[in-house]
Design a protein around this motif. Structure first.
Motif, PDB file in Angstrom:
ATOM      1  N   VAL A  13       0.882  -1.167   0.000  1.00 28.11           N
ATOM      2  CA  VAL A  13       0.000   0.000   0.000  1.00 28.11           C
ATOM      3  C   VAL A  13       0.919   1.215   0.000  1.00 28.11           C
ATOM      4  N   ASP A  14       0.452   2.292  -0.590  1.00 31.57           N
ATOM      5  CA  ASP A  14       1.303   3.475  -0.756  1.00 31.57           C
ATOM      6  C   ASP A  14       1.319   4.307   0.534  1.00 31.57           C
ATOM      7  N   THR A  15       1.982   3.751   1.543  1.00 35.30           N
ATOM      8  CA  THR A  15       2.162   4.386   2.845  1.00 35.30           C
ATOM      9  C   THR A  15       3.631   4.243   3.229  1.00 35.30           C
ATOM     10  N   PRO A  16       4.109   4.959   4.251  1.00 40.55           N
ATOM     11  CA  PRO A  16       5.498   4.758   4.686  1.00 40.55           C
ATOM     12  C   PRO A  16       5.811   3.300   5.014  1.00 40.55           C
ATOM     13  N   ASP A  17       4.858   2.600   5.597  1.00 42.10           N
ATOM     14  CA  ASP A  17       5.081   1.201   5.955  1.00 42.10           C
ATOM     15  C   ASP A  17       5.149   0.312   4.713  1.00 42.10           C
ATOM     16  N   GLY A  18       4.275   0.573   3.746  1.00 43.19           N
ATOM     17  CA  GLY A  18       4.309  -0.193   2.511  1.00 43.19           C
ATOM     18  C   GLY A  18       5.581   0.054   1.721  1.00 43.19           C
TER      19      GLY A  18
ATOM     20  N   ALA B 150       8.452   0.940   3.011  1.00 42.44           N
ATOM     21  CA  ALA B 150       9.551   0.297   3.735  1.00 42.44           C
ATOM     22  C   ALA B 150       9.624  -1.194   3.409  1.00 42.44           C
ATOM     23  N   ALA B 151       8.461  -1.832   3.310  1.00 39.69           N
ATOM     24  CA  ALA B 151       8.433  -3.252   2.939  1.00 39.69           C
ATOM     25  C   ALA B 151       8.981  -3.450   1.536  1.00 39.69           C
ATOM     26  N   LEU B 152       8.617  -2.573   0.614  1.00 38.29           N
ATOM     27  CA  LEU B 152       9.105  -2.678  -0.757  1.00 38.29           C
ATOM     28  C   LEU B 152      10.615  -2.488  -0.825  1.00 38.29           C
ATOM     29  N   THR B 153      11.139  -1.535  -0.078  1.00 37.40           N
ATOM     30  CA  THR B 153      12.585  -1.290  -0.077  1.00 37.40           C
ATOM     31  C   THR B 153      13.346  -2.512   0.411  1.00 37.40           C
ATOM     32  N   ALA B 154      12.869  -3.126   1.497  1.00 39.38           N
ATOM     33  CA  ALA B 154      13.544  -4.306   2.038  1.00 39.38           C
ATOM     34  C   ALA B 154      13.435  -5.487   1.082  1.00 39.38           C
TER      35      ALA B 154
ATOM     36  N   VAL C 240       4.444 -17.164  -4.403  1.00 34.14           N
ATOM     37  CA  VAL C 240       5.642 -16.401  -4.045  1.00 34.14           C
ATOM     38  C   VAL C 240       6.454 -17.247  -3.070  1.00 34.14           C
ATOM     39  N   ASP C 241       7.761 -16.984  -3.022  1.00 31.95           N
ATOM     40  CA  ASP C 241       8.623 -17.743  -2.114  1.00 31.95           C
ATOM     41  C   ASP C 241       8.616 -17.181  -0.705  1.00 31.95           C
ATOM     42  N   VAL C 242       8.449 -15.878  -0.607  1.00 34.06           N
ATOM     43  CA  VAL C 242       8.428 -15.198   0.681  1.00 34.06           C
ATOM     44  C   VAL C 242       7.575 -13.943   0.516  1.00 34.06           C
ATOM     45  N   LEU C 243       6.912 -13.519   1.599  1.00 35.19           N
ATOM     46  CA  LEU C 243       6.021 -12.356   1.516  1.00 35.19           C
ATOM     47  C   LEU C 243       6.477 -11.288   2.506  1.00 35.19           C
ATOM     48  N   PHE C 244       6.710 -10.072   1.999  1.00 30.92           N
ATOM     49  CA  PHE C 244       7.055  -8.925   2.835  1.00 30.92           C
ATOM     50  C   PHE C 244       5.795  -8.102   3.097  1.00 30.92           C
ATOM     51  N   CYS C 245       5.682  -7.571   4.306  1.00 28.58           N
ATOM     52  CA  CYS C 245       4.621  -6.614   4.583  1.00 28.58           C
ATOM     53  C   CYS C 245       5.143  -5.589   5.576  1.00 28.58           C
ATOM     54  N   GLY C 246       4.494  -4.434   5.602  1.00 28.38           N
ATOM     55  CA  GLY C 246       4.875  -3.396   6.546  1.00 28.38           C
ATOM     56  C   GLY C 246       4.159  -3.580   7.862  1.00 28.38           C
ATOM     57  N   SER C 247       4.654  -2.877   8.872  1.00 30.21           N
ATOM     58  CA  SER C 247       3.934  -2.820  10.128  1.00 30.21           C
ATOM     59  C   SER C 247       2.791  -1.830   9.956  1.00 30.21           C
TER      60      SER C 247
ATOM     61  N   ILE D 170       7.818 -11.767   6.235  1.00 24.35           N
ATOM     62  CA  ILE D 170       8.790 -10.810   6.785  1.00 24.35           C
ATOM     63  C   ILE D 170       8.067  -9.497   7.042  1.00 24.35           C
ATOM     64  N   VAL D 171       8.031  -9.085   8.304  1.00 23.22           N
ATOM     65  CA  VAL D 171       7.401  -7.824   8.694  1.00 23.22           C
ATOM     66  C   VAL D 171       8.499  -6.797   8.893  1.00 23.22           C
ATOM     67  N   VAL D 172       8.364  -5.648   8.213  1.00 26.20           N
ATOM     68  CA  VAL D 172       9.438  -4.669   8.117  1.00 26.20           C
ATOM     69  C   VAL D 172       9.086  -3.415   8.913  1.00 26.20           C
ATOM     70  N   PRO D 173      10.009  -2.897   9.727  1.00 25.37           N
ATOM     71  CA  PRO D 173       9.741  -1.624  10.422  1.00 25.37           C
ATOM     72  C   PRO D 173       9.823  -0.472   9.451  1.00 25.37           C
ATOM     73  N   ARG D 174       9.123   0.609   9.787  1.00 24.71           N
ATOM     74  CA  ARG D 174       9.197   1.788   8.934  1.00 24.71           C
ATOM     75  C   ARG D 174      10.604   2.371   8.992  1.00 24.71           C
ATOM     76  N   SER D 175      11.018   3.035   7.920  1.00 29.77           N
ATOM     77  CA  SER D 175      12.422   3.403   7.762  1.00 29.77           C
ATOM     78  C   SER D 175      12.771   4.771   8.305  1.00 29.77           C
ATOM     79  N   GLY D 176      11.797   5.596   8.648  1.00 28.86           N
ATOM     80  CA  GLY D 176      12.142   6.932   9.042  1.00 28.86           C
ATOM     81  C   GLY D 176      11.587   7.336  10.379  1.00 28.86           C
TER      82      GLY D 176
END
Length: 289
Positions: free
Chosen positions: A158-163, A165-169, A249-256, A283-289
């Motif tokens: 989703v186009d949010t800081p958390d989304g 961050a997940a895409l970057t990781a 998919v082999d692995v799924l990333f999502c944001g907090s 994989i749950v990713v913390p926001r980056s900023g």
């Protein structure tokens, strides 16, 4: 984060799943693996001798867990370090170690089964999501066989800081492994999109507008990922049910979830439920900023 992949093991039956996923991630990133067993630390208020005997027993149990894991990893290509840590909880111990080592990931099992010689009770994954500074990888039950090469990495986007961050990781892992990315947005179908009935025409217009907005954000996000092949899709349905059932998919990333302190994983409704239900490693990713 440029440090090792940390794997938490506790003597429970899902520990081997976490080890398999940790080895997979460490190999893909070209980094080392730190296998860690956290045991009880002395209580601030305890009865001296009894407390010391309990801590010593838990330390011996943690050492046995590491010895069993070490035996299962003979011949693994990546460099492996083994550690026992005394802490008030598994989540605190692993989180503190991750901060100390600038860890790339913390990997744990799903915690769905009863323990054999489990060092701590409760859901370590969910507690880690409440405060870790690095991504938390949760291995689903049944990953005890070695995994193959990464082919497609999923991102719940989703186009949010958390989304973002997940895409970057996810993109970083894709660049290291040569995998493709797939960005997935789930849009509620039918009257699930609205809390009350506004009429078919209004509801249809709402869904069409939402879909157009998501299409633009997905297309832009996929095009902006450097050095990675990325595709995107919109799926109808409940977010948790739809994402949990992804099997291509082999692995799924999502944001907090979309609020909370910067650089901390904050337990969200979707990520918390996915950690218990996803068919693929999550994989749950913390926001980056």
């Amino acid at each position: 984060m440029t440090g090792p992949v940390i794997v938490g093991v506790d003597g429970g039956p899902t520990g081997p799943d976490a080890v398999v996923l940790g080895c997979w991630l460490a190999t893909a990133l070209g980094t080392s693996l730190t296998v860690t067993a956290v045991h009880a630390a002395p209580a601030a208020l305890g009865s001296g001798r009894v407390d010391a005997e309990w801590v010593a027993d838990r330390h011996r149990a943690a050492t046995r867990v590491l010895d069993e894991t070490r035996a299962s990893l003979v011949g693994v290509a990546c460099a492996i370090d083994y550690r026992t840590i005394a802490s008030s909880s598994a989540a605190h111990g692993l989180s503190d170690l991750a901060e100390q080592l600038s860890a790339a990931y913390i990997v744990v099992g799903s915690g769905r089964n009863a323990p054999r010689e489990r060092l701590f009770a409760g859901s370590t994954a969910e507690r880690l999501m409440a405060g870790s500074i690095c991504p938390i990888a949760v291995a689903p039950t049944g990953l005890k066989a070695p995994l193959g090469a990464l082919d497609r990495i999923g991102v719940a986007y989703v186009d949010t800081p958390d989304g973002r961050a997940a895409l970057t990781a996810a993109a970083e892992l894709a660049r290291h492994s040569g995998a493709h990315l797939r960005l997935t947005t789930v849009v509620a179908a039918g009257d699930a999109a609205l809390p009350f009935l506004l009429g078919d025409d209004t509801e249809r217009a709402f869904l069409d507008t939402a879909r157009e907005t998501y299409e633009r954000s997905l297309s832009r996000a996929a095009a902006d990922v450097p050095d990675v092949t990325a595709e995107w899709e919109i799926r109808p349905g409940d977010p948790v049910d739809t994402l949990a059932d992804l099997d291509d998919v082999d692995v799924l990333f999502c944001g907090s979830r979309g609020y909370g302190p910067a650089r901390r994983v904050v337990l969200g409704g979707v990520s918390a439920r996915l950690s218990r239900r996803a068919r693929r490693p999550l994989i749950v990713v913390p926001r980056s900023g």
